[in-house]
Scaffold this motif. Structure first.
Motif, mmCIF file in Angstrom:
data_model
loop_
_atom_site.group_PDB
_atom_site.id
_atom_site.type_symbol
_atom_site.label_atom_id
_atom_site.label_comp_id
_atom_site.label_asym_id
_atom_site.label_seq_id
_atom_site.Cartn_x
_atom_site.Cartn_y
_atom_site.Cartn_z
ATOM 1 N N ILE A 61 -5.251 5.662 3.072
ATOM 2 C CA ILE A 61 -5.403 4.711 4.181
ATOM 3 C C ILE A 61 -4.523 5.131 5.346
ATOM 4 C CG2 ILE A 61 -4.912 2.337 4.919
ATOM 5 C CD1 ILE A 61 -5.817 1.469 2.062
ATOM 6 N N GLN A 62 -3.277 5.468 5.068
ATOM 7 C CA GLN A 62 -2.349 5.902 6.114
ATOM 8 C C GLN A 62 -2.806 7.204 6.763
ATOM 9 O OE1 GLN A 62 1.470 6.044 4.201
ATOM 10 N NE2 GLN A 62 1.607 3.818 4.028
ATOM 11 N N ARG A 63 -3.312 8.146 5.951
ATOM 12 C CA ARG A 63 -3.794 9.417 6.481
ATOM 13 C C ARG A 63 -4.982 9.206 7.421
ATOM 14 N NH1 ARG A 63 -7.995 11.976 5.098
ATOM 15 N NH2 ARG A 63 -8.160 11.020 3.052
ATOM 16 N N ARG A 64 -5.925 8.350 7.002
ATOM 17 C CA ARG A 64 -7.090 8.081 7.854
ATOM 18 C C ARG A 64 -6.678 7.409 9.163
ATOM 19 N NH1 ARG A 64 -9.670 7.373 2.664
ATOM 20 N NH2 ARG A 64 -9.168 5.166 2.612
ATOM 21 N N GLU A 65 -5.713 6.505 9.088
ATOM 22 C CA GLU A 65 -5.224 5.846 10.304
ATOM 23 C C GLU A 65 -4.547 6.849 11.227
ATOM 24 O OE1 GLU A 65 -4.366 2.769 13.076
ATOM 25 O OE2 GLU A 65 -5.892 3.058 11.545
ATOM 26 N N ILE A 80 -5.727 7.753 15.056
ATOM 27 C CA ILE A 80 -4.819 7.700 16.204
ATOM 28 C C ILE A 80 -4.780 9.047 16.920
ATOM 29 C CG2 ILE A 80 -2.394 7.474 16.872
ATOM 30 C CD1 ILE A 80 -2.186 5.283 14.650
ATOM 31 N N ALA A 81 -4.715 10.121 16.155
ATOM 32 C CA ALA A 81 -4.695 11.463 16.745
ATOM 33 C C ALA A 81 -5.966 11.726 17.531
ATOM 34 C CB ALA A 81 -4.494 12.510 15.658
ATOM 35 N N ALA A 82 -7.112 11.297 16.989
ATOM 36 C CA ALA A 82 -8.387 11.490 17.681
ATOM 37 C C ALA A 82 -8.425 10.676 18.974
ATOM 38 C CB ALA A 82 -9.547 11.094 16.771
ATOM 39 N N ASP A 83 -7.892 9.450 18.935
ATOM 40 C CA ASP A 83 -7.830 8.616 20.134
ATOM 41 C C ASP A 83 -6.953 9.253 21.202
ATOM 42 O OD1 ASP A 83 -9.516 6.746 19.028
ATOM 43 O OD2 ASP A 83 -7.941 5.285 18.563
ATOM 44 N N LEU A 84 -5.841 9.813 20.789
ATOM 45 C CA LEU A 84 -4.908 10.443 21.734
ATOM 46 C C LEU A 84 -5.484 11.723 22.320
ATOM 47 C CD1 LEU A 84 -1.527 9.943 19.862
ATOM 48 C CD2 LEU A 84 -2.321 8.732 21.910
ATOM 49 N N ALA A 85 -6.365 12.385 21.590
ATOM 50 C CA ALA A 85 -6.951 13.638 22.058
ATOM 51 C C ALA A 85 -8.044 13.415 23.090
ATOM 52 C CB ALA A 85 -7.520 14.414 20.869
ATOM 53 N N ARG A 86 -8.502 12.185 23.234
ATOM 54 C CA ARG A 86 -9.582 11.909 24.204
ATOM 55 C C ARG A 86 -9.084 11.864 25.605
ATOM 56 N NH1 ARG A 86 -12.600 7.090 21.005
ATOM 57 N NH2 ARG A 86 -12.636 8.199 19.072
#
Length: 93
Positions: free
Chosen positions: A79-83, A87-93
């Motif tokens: 769960i923590q890894r997916r979160e 977050i990383a994907a959101d920051l990369a946008r």
């Protein structure tokens, strides 16, 4: 410890039973199973993700007489890894 019950039939979600049984069958013919993730169903019906390592248990003549497995509940870690990935994907946008 699961004694006297068929683990796959009693504790594995229906949609995953064939895949998990194939891995157990491989271990029962002597192939080591390392870091296999499987879903496990608790007594309350909750789904948990288990990281399994398994090896054949051998008798005095070297014959396979069972399976020894060690599992670690990695549900919260996943769960923590997916979160973190989200977050990383959101920051990369």
């Amino acid at each position: 410890m699961v004694v006297g019950k068929l683990m796959v039939d009693n504790f594995i979600h229906m949609e995953e039973r064939e895949r998990v049984q194939e891995v157990f069958n491989a271990a029962l013919i002597g192939q080591e199973v390392a870091n296999f993730q499987l879903p496990l169903c608790t007594k309350t019906g909750e789904r948990r993700e288990i990281l399994l390592n398994a090896t054949a248990r051998r008798g005095p003549e070297g014959e396979i007489i069972g399976l020894v497995g060690v599992g670690q509940d990695v549900t919260e870690l996943n769960i923590q890894r997916r979160e973190s990935e989200r977050i990383a994907a959101d920051l990369a946008r």
